[in-house]
Design a protein around this motif. Structure first.
Motif, PDB file in Angstrom:
ATOM      1  N   ARG A 104       0.819  -1.223   0.000  1.00 23.75           N
ATOM      2  CA  ARG A 104       0.000   0.000   0.000  1.00 23.75           C
ATOM      3  C   ARG A 104       0.853   1.273   0.000  1.00 23.75           C
ATOM      4  NH1 ARG A 104      -5.147  -1.562   3.962  1.00 23.75           N
ATOM      5  NH2 ARG A 104      -5.731  -3.455   2.792  1.00 23.75           N
ATOM      6  N   VAL A 105       1.939   1.208  -0.756  1.00 19.33           N
ATOM      7  CA  VAL A 105       2.768   2.392  -0.996  1.00 19.33           C
ATOM      8  C   VAL A 105       3.176   2.371  -2.461  1.00 19.33           C
ATOM      9  CG1 VAL A 105       3.655   2.534   1.374  1.00 19.33           C
ATOM     10  CG2 VAL A 105       4.915   1.218  -0.363  1.00 19.33           C
ATOM     11  N   PRO A 106       3.506   3.516  -3.052  1.00 22.25           N
ATOM     12  CA  PRO A 106       3.995   3.507  -4.436  1.00 22.25           C
ATOM     13  C   PRO A 106       5.320   2.761  -4.530  1.00 22.25           C
ATOM     14  CG  PRO A 106       3.320   5.711  -3.752  1.00 22.25           C
ATOM     15  CD  PRO A 106       3.361   4.887  -2.512  1.00 22.25           C
ATOM     16  N   VAL A 107       5.474   1.976  -5.573  1.00 25.75           N
ATOM     17  CA  VAL A 107       6.739   1.295  -5.860  1.00 25.75           C
ATOM     18  C   VAL A 107       7.142   1.735  -7.266  1.00 25.75           C
ATOM     19  CG1 VAL A 107       7.938  -0.897  -6.107  1.00 25.75           C
ATOM     20  CG2 VAL A 107       6.144  -0.651  -4.374  1.00 25.75           C
ATOM     21  N   VAL A 108       8.211   2.499  -7.342  1.00 21.86           N
ATOM     22  CA  VAL A 108       8.639   3.138  -8.583  1.00 21.86           C
ATOM     23  C   VAL A 108       9.842   2.418  -9.162  1.00 21.86           C
ATOM     24  CG1 VAL A 108       9.414   5.286  -9.644  1.00 21.86           C
ATOM     25  CG2 VAL A 108       7.820   5.354  -7.702  1.00 21.86           C
ATOM     26  N   VAL A 109       9.750   2.033 -10.436  1.00 20.53           N
ATOM     27  CA  VAL A 109      10.842   1.349 -11.119  1.00 20.53           C
ATOM     28  C   VAL A 109      11.669   2.363 -11.889  1.00 20.53           C
ATOM     29  CG1 VAL A 109      11.464  -0.387 -12.847  1.00 20.53           C
ATOM     30  CG2 VAL A 109       9.531  -0.791 -11.294  1.00 20.53           C
ATOM     31  N   GLU A 110      12.978   2.286 -11.717  1.00 22.74           N
ATOM     32  CA  GLU A 110      13.904   3.207 -12.385  1.00 22.74           C
ATOM     33  C   GLU A 110      15.022   2.405 -13.046  1.00 22.74           C
ATOM     34  OE1 GLU A 110      17.245   6.508 -11.037  1.00 22.74           O
ATOM     35  OE2 GLU A 110      15.471   6.214  -9.778  1.00 22.74           O
ATOM     36  N   ASN A 111      15.209   2.566 -14.337  1.00 18.88           N
ATOM     37  CA  ASN A 111      16.263   1.851 -15.053  1.00 18.88           C
ATOM     38  C   ASN A 111      17.577   2.612 -14.982  1.00 18.88           C
ATOM     39  OD1 ASN A 111      13.540   1.178 -16.624  1.00 18.88           O
ATOM     40  ND2 ASN A 111      14.922  -0.556 -16.828  1.00 18.88           N
ATOM     41  N   ARG A 112      18.639   1.925 -14.566  1.00 17.86           N
ATOM     42  CA  ARG A 112      19.990   2.498 -14.512  1.00 17.86           C
ATOM     43  C   ARG A 112      20.941   1.545 -15.252  1.00 17.86           C
ATOM     44  NH1 ARG A 112      21.536   5.799 -10.057  1.00 17.86           N
ATOM     45  NH2 ARG A 112      19.828   7.203  -9.517  1.00 17.86           N
ATOM     46  N   PRO A 113      20.896   1.511 -16.580  1.00 13.17           N
ATOM     47  CA  PRO A 113      21.708   0.552 -17.322  1.00 13.17           C
ATOM     48  C   PRO A 113      23.166   0.982 -17.433  1.00 13.17           C
ATOM     49  CG  PRO A 113      20.500   1.916 -18.847  1.00 13.17           C
ATOM     50  CD  PRO A 113      20.037   2.322 -17.474  1.00 13.17           C
ATOM     51  N   GLY A 114      24.005   0.014 -17.794  1.00 16.40           N
ATOM     52  CA  GLY A 114      25.396   0.311 -18.088  1.00 16.40           C
ATOM     53  C   GLY A 114      26.368  -0.531 -17.302  1.00 16.40           C
ATOM     54  N   ALA A 115      27.512  -0.826 -17.934  1.00 22.40           N
ATOM     55  CA  ALA A 115      28.624  -1.550 -17.304  1.00 22.40           C
ATOM     56  C   ALA A 115      28.200  -2.916 -16.766  1.00 22.40           C
ATOM     57  CB  ALA A 115      29.248  -0.711 -16.195  1.00 22.40           C
ATOM     58  N   GLY A 116      27.342  -3.608 -17.526  1.00 24.94           N
ATOM     59  CA  GLY A 116      26.950  -4.959 -17.125  1.00 24.94           C
ATOM     60  C   GLY A 116      26.215  -5.025 -15.806  1.00 24.94           C
ATOM     61  N   GLY A 117      25.511  -3.952 -15.447  1.00 28.22           N
ATOM     62  CA  GLY A 117      24.758  -3.936 -14.204  1.00 28.22           C
ATOM     63  C   GLY A 117      25.465  -3.229 -13.066  1.00 28.22           C
ATOM     64  N   VAL A 118      26.723  -2.842 -13.263  1.00 27.08           N
ATOM     65  CA  VAL A 118      27.514  -2.238 -12.189  1.00 27.08           C
ATOM     66  C   VAL A 118      26.978  -0.866 -11.787  1.00 27.08           C
ATOM     67  CG1 VAL A 118      29.788  -1.333 -11.564  1.00 27.08           C
ATOM     68  CG2 VAL A 118      29.596  -3.525 -12.751  1.00 27.08           C
ATOM     69  N   ILE A 119      26.542  -0.061 -12.759  1.00 27.61           N
ATOM     70  CA  ILE A 119      26.068   1.293 -12.454  1.00 27.61           C
ATOM     71  C   ILE A 119      24.851   1.244 -11.525  1.00 27.61           C
ATOM     72  CG2 ILE A 119      24.990   3.350 -13.448  1.00 27.61           C
ATOM     73  CD1 ILE A 119      26.820   2.993 -15.870  1.00 27.61           C
ATOM     74  N   GLY A 120      23.891   0.403 -11.849  1.00 28.87           N
ATOM     75  CA  GLY A 120      22.710   0.269 -10.996  1.00 28.87           C
ATOM     76  C   GLY A 120      23.050  -0.290  -9.630  1.00 28.87           C
ATOM     77  N   ALA A 121      23.934  -1.289  -9.592  1.00 26.80           N
ATOM     78  CA  ALA A 121      24.323  -1.901  -8.324  1.00 26.80           C
ATOM     79  C   ALA A 121      25.029  -0.905  -7.420  1.00 26.80           C
ATOM     80  CB  ALA A 121      25.220  -3.108  -8.591  1.00 26.80           C
ATOM     81  N   GLU A 122      25.905  -0.085  -7.987  1.00 35.75           N
ATOM     82  CA  GLU A 122      26.620   0.901  -7.186  1.00 35.75           C
ATOM     83  C   GLU A 122      25.661   1.946  -6.616  1.00 35.75           C
ATOM     84  OE1 GLU A 122      29.720   2.447  -9.656  1.00 35.75           O
ATOM     85  OE2 GLU A 122      31.122   0.839  -9.116  1.00 35.75           O
ATOM     86  N   ALA A 123      24.650   2.315  -7.393  1.00 40.36           N
ATOM     87  CA  ALA A 123      23.670   3.295  -6.917  1.00 40.36           C
ATOM     88  C   ALA A 123      22.929   2.775  -5.691  1.00 40.36           C
ATOM     89  CB  ALA A 123      22.679   3.634  -8.031  1.00 40.36           C
ATOM     90  N   VAL A 124      22.570   1.497  -5.715  1.00 39.01           N
ATOM     91  CA  VAL A 124      21.855   0.918  -4.574  1.00 39.01           C
ATOM     92  C   VAL A 124      22.799   0.697  -3.401  1.00 39.01           C
ATOM     93  CG1 VAL A 124      20.491  -1.057  -3.784  1.00 39.01           C
ATOM     94  CG2 VAL A 124      20.136  -0.124  -6.073  1.00 39.01           C
ATOM     95  N   ALA A 125      24.026   0.307  -3.678  1.00 39.01           N
ATOM     96  CA  ALA A 125      25.000   0.078  -2.603  1.00 39.01           C
ATOM     97  C   ALA A 125      25.229   1.349  -1.791  1.00 39.01           C
ATOM     98  CB  ALA A 125      26.313  -0.415  -3.191  1.00 39.01           C
ATOM     99  N   LYS A 126      25.104   2.514  -2.445  1.00 42.65           N
ATOM    100  CA  LYS A 126      25.331   3.791  -1.766  1.00 42.65           C
ATOM    101  C   LYS A 126      24.067   4.337  -1.101  1.00 42.65           C
ATOM    102  CE  LYS A 126      29.008   5.083  -5.007  1.00 42.65           C
ATOM    103  NZ  LYS A 126      29.389   5.990  -6.141  1.00 42.65           N
ATOM    104  N   ALA A 127      22.937   3.700  -1.337  1.00 43.50           N
ATOM    105  CA  ALA A 127      21.673   4.169  -0.777  1.00 43.50           C
ATOM    106  C   ALA A 127      21.569   3.804   0.702  1.00 43.50           C
ATOM    107  CB  ALA A 127      20.501   3.572  -1.553  1.00 43.50           C
ATOM    108  N   ALA A 128      20.690   4.505   1.410  1.00 42.60           N
ATOM    109  CA  ALA A 128      20.461   4.200   2.820  1.00 42.60           C
ATOM    110  C   ALA A 128      19.928   2.774   2.963  1.00 42.60           C
ATOM    111  CB  ALA A 128      19.470   5.197   3.407  1.00 42.60           C
ATOM    112  N   PRO A 129      20.453   2.002   3.912  1.00 38.19           N
ATOM    113  CA  PRO A 129      20.020   0.611   4.088  1.00 38.19           C
ATOM    114  C   PRO A 129      18.725   0.524   4.894  1.00 38.19           C
ATOM    115  CG  PRO A 129      21.755   1.098   5.648  1.00 38.19           C
ATOM    116  CD  PRO A 129      21.577   2.341   4.807  1.00 38.19           C
ATOM    117  N   ASP A 130      17.655   1.067   4.333  1.00 33.43           N
ATOM    118  CA  ASP A 130      16.393   1.139   5.071  1.00 33.43           C
ATOM    119  C   ASP A 130      15.236   0.443   4.366  1.00 33.43           C
ATOM    120  OD1 ASP A 130      16.053   2.861   2.952  1.00 33.43           O
ATOM    121  OD2 ASP A 130      15.944   4.684   4.167  1.00 33.43           O
TER     122      ASP A 130
END
Length: 266
Positions: free
Chosen positions: A60-86
């Motif tokens: 019962r909350v919005p779930v927003v999908v955002e594409n972060r392509p590039g470097a075989g998945g590394v760009i998206g993974a790094e973005a999440v790794a730096k996000a707050a662990p919440d």
């Protein structure tokens, strides 16, 4: 082309789950961002959007999908790794997450392994995702492609592309007309793909388990299972501890394959 995808949930950093820093009872209270590490049109994107819709309804909350392509998945993974662990930023990526420590993406490695085992010469052309690569295949800019089934199945059935075989150990139940590459003559060849959902290391266990339970419930729905099959994928569930162990084993497996094939990053 690949054979199947499994939608899973675990931690971004392989290893044991982080201890809970709270009860998690209030989670979630705001929108959740799902970062897909690849361009629209591929397995990871399909899995993310299928699961996110159900998560939005169940939580019962919005779930927003955002594409972060590039470097075989590394760009998206790094973005999440730096996000707050919440638990409010999660990653959907693919088998490439376990290949990246050794070399590039799974489809690249599928081709390199085929080259090594079949004794043929293929020139690898890197793309940011399955969608752009398929567009060039349809346009004649490239002649052959190792692709995930969801990205090409519609085109094959419309006779715009020709499917030669699946890379998995067994035929895909949603398209049993395609032989495995091993059946087609290259004995011992096997590459099976998957997509999974990850959270940043340090995310409270209670939050991880809540996401895991809701994701598992969604993936077990008969209608969603049918949708996956029609797209060339299979919905599957591994809970956090099992998924973390699976990721560790995949890293070891693909390191050996990279060494065998001689693949190198572009």
């Amino acid at each position: 082309m690949g054979a199947r995808a499994a939608a899973l949930i675990g931690l971004l950093a392989a290893g044991a789950l982080a201890p809970s820093t709270g009860s998690g009872q209030a989670y979630p209270t705001k929108s959740i961002r799902v970062i897909v590490a690849f361009a629209p049109g591929g397995i990871a994107d399909f899995a993310a959007r299928s699961v996110s819709q159900g998560l939005s309804e169940n939580l019962r909350v919005p779930v927003v999908v955002e594409n972060r392509p590039g470097a075989g998945g590394v760009i998206g993974a790094e973005a999440v790794a730096k996000a707050a662990p919440d638990g409010y930023t999660v990653l959907v990526t693919s088998i490439s997450h376990t290949i990246n420590p050794s070399v590039t993406t799974s489809t690249h490695l599928s081709g390199e392994l085929f080259k090594a085992m079949a004794g043929v010469d293929l020139l690898h052309v890197p793309y940011k995702g399955g969608g752009p690569a398929v567009a060039d295949l349809l346009g004649g800019q490239v002649q052959v492609m190792f692709a995930t089934l969801p990205t090409v199945l519609e085109h094959i059935r419309a006779s715009r592309l020709r499917g030669l075989g699946v890379t998995s150990a067994r035929r895909f139940p949603g398209a049993p007309e395609f032989p495995t590459i091993a059946e087609a003559g290259l004995a011992g060849y096997e590459v099976s793909g998957w997509s999974g959902m990850f959270a940043p290391a340090g995310t409270p266990r209670a939050v991880i388990e809540r996401l895991a339970r809701e994701t598992a419930r969604i993936l077990r729905e008969p209608e969603l299972k049918k949708r996956f099959l029609t797209q060339g994928a299979e919905a599957a569930v591994k809970m956090p501890d099992e998924f973390s162990a699976f990721v560790d084993s995949e890293i070891v497996k693909w390191k050996k394959v990279v060494e065998f094939s001689g693949a190198r990053a572009d």
